[in-house]
Design a protein around this motif. Structure first.
Motif, PDB file in Angstrom:
ATOM      1  N   ASN A  36       0.787  -1.223   0.000  1.00  0.00           N
ATOM      2  CA  ASN A  36       0.000   0.000   0.000  1.00  0.00           C
ATOM      3  C   ASN A  36       0.832   1.293   0.000  1.00  0.00           C
ATOM      4  OD1 ASN A  36      -2.119   1.812   0.362  1.00  0.00           O
ATOM      5  ND2 ASN A  36      -2.194   1.471   2.557  1.00  0.00           N
ATOM      6  N   GLY A  37       1.877   1.321   0.821  1.00  0.00           N
ATOM      7  CA  GLY A  37       2.774   2.477   0.791  1.00  0.00           C
ATOM      8  C   GLY A  37       2.336   3.667   1.631  1.00  0.00           C
ATOM      9  N   SER A  38       1.444   3.442   2.617  1.00  0.00           N
ATOM     10  CA  SER A  38       1.030   4.594   3.438  1.00  0.00           C
ATOM     11  C   SER A  38       2.201   5.110   4.281  1.00  0.00           C
ATOM     12  CB  SER A  38      -0.176   4.255   4.322  1.00  0.00           C
ATOM     13  OG  SER A  38       0.186   3.368   5.346  1.00  0.00           O
ATOM     14  N   ASN A  39       3.097   4.214   4.687  1.00  0.00           N
ATOM     15  CA  ASN A  39       4.272   4.673   5.447  1.00  0.00           C
ATOM     16  C   ASN A  39       5.233   5.450   4.560  1.00  0.00           C
ATOM     17  OD1 ASN A  39       4.340   3.724   8.394  1.00  0.00           O
ATOM     18  ND2 ASN A  39       3.571   1.925   7.311  1.00  0.00           N
ATOM     19  N   PHE A  40       5.380   5.002   3.326  1.00  0.00           N
ATOM     20  CA  PHE A  40       6.188   5.752   2.357  1.00  0.00           C
ATOM     21  C   PHE A  40       5.656   7.182   2.262  1.00  0.00           C
ATOM     22  CE2 PHE A  40       5.862   7.309  -2.031  1.00  0.00           C
ATOM     23  CZ  PHE A  40       7.195   7.544  -2.313  1.00  0.00           C
ATOM     24  N   ASN A 132      13.394  -1.052   9.772  1.00  0.00           N
ATOM     25  CA  ASN A 132      12.173  -1.768   9.400  1.00  0.00           C
ATOM     26  C   ASN A 132      11.059  -1.357  10.356  1.00  0.00           C
ATOM     27  OD1 ASN A 132      10.584  -3.888   8.095  1.00  0.00           O
ATOM     28  ND2 ASN A 132      10.807  -5.021  10.012  1.00  0.00           N
ATOM     29  N   ILE A 133       9.830  -1.338   9.839  1.00  0.00           N
ATOM     30  CA  ILE A 133       8.683  -1.065  10.716  1.00  0.00           C
ATOM     31  C   ILE A 133       7.817  -2.309  10.796  1.00  0.00           C
ATOM     32  CG2 ILE A 133       7.338   0.063   8.852  1.00  0.00           C
ATOM     33  CD1 ILE A 133       6.358   1.927  11.305  1.00  0.00           C
ATOM     34  N   HIS A 134       7.372  -2.611  12.022  1.00  0.00           N
ATOM     35  CA  HIS A 134       6.600  -3.846  12.258  1.00  0.00           C
ATOM     36  C   HIS A 134       5.379  -3.508  13.129  1.00  0.00           C
ATOM     37  CE1 HIS A 134       5.994  -8.155  12.618  1.00  0.00           C
ATOM     38  NE2 HIS A 134       5.753  -7.955  13.898  1.00  0.00           N
ATOM     39  N   PRO A 135       4.211  -4.087  12.793  1.00  0.00           N
ATOM     40  CA  PRO A 135       2.990  -3.695  13.510  1.00  0.00           C
ATOM     41  C   PRO A 135       2.724  -4.480  14.803  1.00  0.00           C
ATOM     42  CG  PRO A 135       2.412  -5.110  11.669  1.00  0.00           C
ATOM     43  CD  PRO A 135       3.914  -4.956  11.645  1.00  0.00           C
ATOM     44  N   SER A 136       3.717  -4.496  15.695  1.00  0.00           N
ATOM     45  CA  SER A 136       3.501  -5.041  17.048  1.00  0.00           C
ATOM     46  C   SER A 136       4.552  -4.421  17.949  1.00  0.00           C
ATOM     47  CB  SER A 136       3.639  -6.571  17.077  1.00  0.00           C
ATOM     48  OG  SER A 136       5.002  -6.946  17.028  1.00  0.00           O
ATOM     49  N   LEU A 191      -8.016  -2.504  14.108  1.00  0.00           N
ATOM     50  CA  LEU A 191      -6.795  -2.382  14.911  1.00  0.00           C
ATOM     51  C   LEU A 191      -5.623  -1.921  14.038  1.00  0.00           C
ATOM     52  CD1 LEU A 191      -5.321  -2.652  17.565  1.00  0.00           C
ATOM     53  CD2 LEU A 191      -5.194  -5.136  17.216  1.00  0.00           C
ATOM     54  N   HIS A 192      -5.524  -2.491  12.849  1.00  0.00           N
ATOM     55  CA  HIS A 192      -4.424  -2.093  11.955  1.00  0.00           C
ATOM     56  C   HIS A 192      -4.516  -0.606  11.617  1.00  0.00           C
ATOM     57  CE1 HIS A 192      -1.868  -2.853   8.081  1.00  0.00           C
ATOM     58  NE2 HIS A 192      -1.140  -2.422   9.082  1.00  0.00           N
ATOM     59  N   ALA A 193      -5.751  -0.126  11.406  1.00  0.00           N
ATOM     60  CA  ALA A 193      -5.916   1.298  11.062  1.00  0.00           C
ATOM     61  C   ALA A 193      -5.378   2.170  12.202  1.00  0.00           C
ATOM     62  CB  ALA A 193      -7.392   1.602  10.790  1.00  0.00           C
ATOM     63  N   ILE A 195      -3.147   1.280  14.492  1.00  0.00           N
ATOM     64  CA  ILE A 195      -1.692   1.098  14.570  1.00  0.00           C
ATOM     65  C   ILE A 195      -1.003   1.946  13.494  1.00  0.00           C
ATOM     66  CG2 ILE A 195       0.179  -0.566  14.165  1.00  0.00           C
ATOM     67  CD1 ILE A 195      -1.571  -2.674  15.589  1.00  0.00           C
ATOM     68  N   GLN A 196      -1.614   2.017  12.320  1.00  0.00           N
ATOM     69  CA  GLN A 196      -0.963   2.767  11.236  1.00  0.00           C
ATOM     70  C   GLN A 196      -0.864   4.256  11.542  1.00  0.00           C
ATOM     71  OE1 GLN A 196      -1.938   1.295   7.102  1.00  0.00           O
ATOM     72  NE2 GLN A 196       0.202   0.846   7.597  1.00  0.00           N
ATOM     73  N   VAL A 197      -1.842   4.794  12.247  1.00  0.00           N
ATOM     74  CA  VAL A 197      -1.745   6.208  12.641  1.00  0.00           C
ATOM     75  C   VAL A 197      -0.441   6.418  13.423  1.00  0.00           C
ATOM     76  CG1 VAL A 197      -2.788   8.025  14.059  1.00  0.00           C
ATOM     77  CG2 VAL A 197      -4.259   6.513  12.679  1.00  0.00           C
ATOM     78  N   GLN A 198      -0.146   5.473  14.301  1.00  0.00           N
ATOM     79  CA  GLN A 198       1.072   5.585  15.114  1.00  0.00           C
ATOM     80  C   GLN A 198       2.326   5.279  14.293  1.00  0.00           C
ATOM     81  OE1 GLN A 198       0.857   7.125  17.849  1.00  0.00           O
ATOM     82  NE2 GLN A 198      -1.367   7.112  17.590  1.00  0.00           N
ATOM     83  N   GLU A 199       2.226   4.335  13.361  1.00  0.00           N
ATOM     84  CA  GLU A 199       3.377   4.050  12.492  1.00  0.00           C
ATOM     85  C   GLU A 199       3.809   5.316  11.767  1.00  0.00           C
ATOM     86  OE1 GLU A 199       2.903  -0.645  11.314  1.00  0.00           O
ATOM     87  OE2 GLU A 199       2.223   0.833   9.871  1.00  0.00           O
ATOM     88  N   HIS A 200       2.799   6.027  11.245  1.00  0.00           N
ATOM     89  CA  HIS A 200       3.109   7.228  10.457  1.00  0.00           C
ATOM     90  C   HIS A 200       3.748   8.307  11.334  1.00  0.00           C
ATOM     91  CE1 HIS A 200      -0.383   5.762   7.679  1.00  0.00           C
ATOM     92  NE2 HIS A 200       0.702   5.021   7.600  1.00  0.00           N
TER      93      HIS A 200
HETATM   94  C1  GRF Z   1       2.686  -1.757   8.076  1.00  0.00           C
HETATM   95  O1  GRF Z   1       1.669  -2.058   8.982  1.00  0.00           O
HETATM   96  C2  GRF Z   1       4.033  -2.220   8.570  1.00  0.00           C
HETATM   97  O2  GRF Z   1       4.128  -2.254   9.949  1.00  0.00           O
HETATM   98  C3  GRF Z   1       4.121  -3.611   8.018  1.00  0.00           C
HETATM   99  O3  GRF Z   1       3.502  -3.549   6.756  1.00  0.00           O
HETATM  100  C4  GRF Z   1       2.527  -2.503   6.767  1.00  0.00           C
HETATM  101  C5  GRF Z   1       2.809  -1.621   5.580  1.00  0.00           C
HETATM  102  O4  GRF Z   1       1.815  -0.645   5.433  1.00  0.00           O
HETATM  103  N1  GRF Z   1       5.503  -4.050   7.944  1.00  0.00           N
HETATM  104  P1  GRF Z   1       1.899   0.422   4.270  1.00  0.00           P
HETATM  105  O5  GRF Z   1       2.153  -0.349   2.976  1.00  0.00           O
HETATM  106  O6  GRF Z   1       2.996   1.371   4.568  1.00  0.00           O
HETATM  107  O7  GRF Z   1       0.559   1.087   4.252  1.00  0.00           O
END
Ligand code: GRF
Length: 212
Positions: A36-40, A132-136, A191-193, A195-200
Motif C-alpha cells: 500500500n505504501g502509506s508509510n512511504f 524496518n517497521i513492524h505492527p507489534s 486495529l491495523h488502522a 496502529i498505522q496512525v502511530q506508524e506514520h
Molecule cells: C505496516 O503495517 C508495517 O508495519 C508492516 O507492513 C505494513 C505496511 O503498510 N511491515 P503500508 O504499505 O505502509 O501502508
C-alpha cells in the motif's frame, strides 16, 4: 485505568526530529515497499511539512501491483520495480537492490512494508543503515499476521516498532515504539488502522534517530 482509543505513548519525543537532522544537509533515503505504501507517503509528508530534513531518492518495490508506486508517481519521486520472481536467487535479487540504492546515492534504507526476508548481501552493503517497521510491540508477535496474532493472544495493548534490521526476522535493536490499546470489538482491520496512525507518527522520528 482506561485508555482512550486514540491515546498512545512512545518513548521518544518528536522534538528529536529538530535536533538530529539539518535542513542544509538532507539525509538521502531509499524506501523499500511491497504494498500500500502509506508509510512511504507519511515520510514524504513529514519531509514536505518540514518535520524531517531528508529527501527520498528512490522507492524500490517488488510487487508490480504495489500501490506505493502510484503514490511515488503522485509525489514525483523516482520508483524502480525489482520483481523478485525474475531472479534465480535471493542474493542475485539483493545485488540488484544494492546497485539501485547506490545508484541513487542512498544513505539510509527504510523497509516500509517490505515483505521479503533479507540476506547478508543487503545487510553488509548498508551496515546499521537499514530500518524496518513492524505492527507489534516487538519482541511480541514477530513475523506475518502480527495483528491477528495479537488479537488471538488477547493482549490489551499492542502497537508498532521501528528497529534496525538484522538477519533474524523482526529482531534488531529497537529505535522507537508506540503503544496502541486493543478495543473489545476490534477486528484486524480496525486495529491495523489505529496502529498505522502511530506508524506514520513514529517512522519519521526513527529515521532521525537512525541518522545519528
Ligand atoms: C505496516 O503495517 C508495517 O508495519 C508492516 O507492513 C505494513 C505496511 O503498510 N511491515 P503500508 O504499505 O505502509 O501502508
Amino acid at each position: 485505568m482506561t485508555l482512550h482509543p486514540d491515546s498512545t505513548s512512545s518513548l521518544v519525543s518528536s522534538s528529536i526530529l529538530h535536533h538530529t537532522l539539518r535542513a542544509d544537509n538532507p539525509l538521502k533515503l531509499g524506501i523499500m515497499a511491497s504494498g500500500n505504501g502509506s508509510n512511504f507517503e507519511a515520510i514524504a509528508q513529514a519531509i514536505k511539512d518540514g518535520q524531517l530534513a531528508a529527501q527520498i531518492q528512490v522507492l524500490i518495490y517488488n510487487n508490480p501491483e504495489a500501490y506505493a508506486a502510484v503514490r511515488a508517481e503522485r509525489w514525483g519521486i523516482p520508483s524502480v520495480l525489482l520483481n523478485h520472481r525474475e531472479y534465480k536467487s535471493r542474493e542475485g535479487f539483493e545485488e540488484q537492490i544494492v546497485k539501485t540504492l547506490q545508484q541513487y546515492d542512498v544513505e539510509l534504507v527504510i523497509m516500509a512494508g517490505w515483505m521479503r526476508l533479507v540476506t547478508p548481501v543487503l545487510l553488509d552493503a548498508f551496515p546499521h543503515k537499514i530500518i524496518n517497521i513492524h505492527p507489534s510491540l516487538l519482541p511480541s508477535f514477530k513475523g506475518v499476521r502480527a495483528i491477528e496474532q495479537a488479537l488471538a493472544a488477547g493482549v490489551k495493548i499492542t502497537g508498532c516498532t521501528v528497529h534496525l534490521l538484522c538477519l533474524e526476522m523482526d529482531s534488531g535493536p529497537i529505535l522507537v515504539q508506540a503503544a496502541v490499546p486493543v478495543l473489545p470489538d476490534d477486528t484486524p482491520e480496525t486495529l491495523h488502522a489505529r496502529i498505522q496512525v502511530q506508524e506514520h507518527r513514529i517512522l519519521p522520528i526513527a529515521i532521525a534517530l537512525a541518522a545519528q
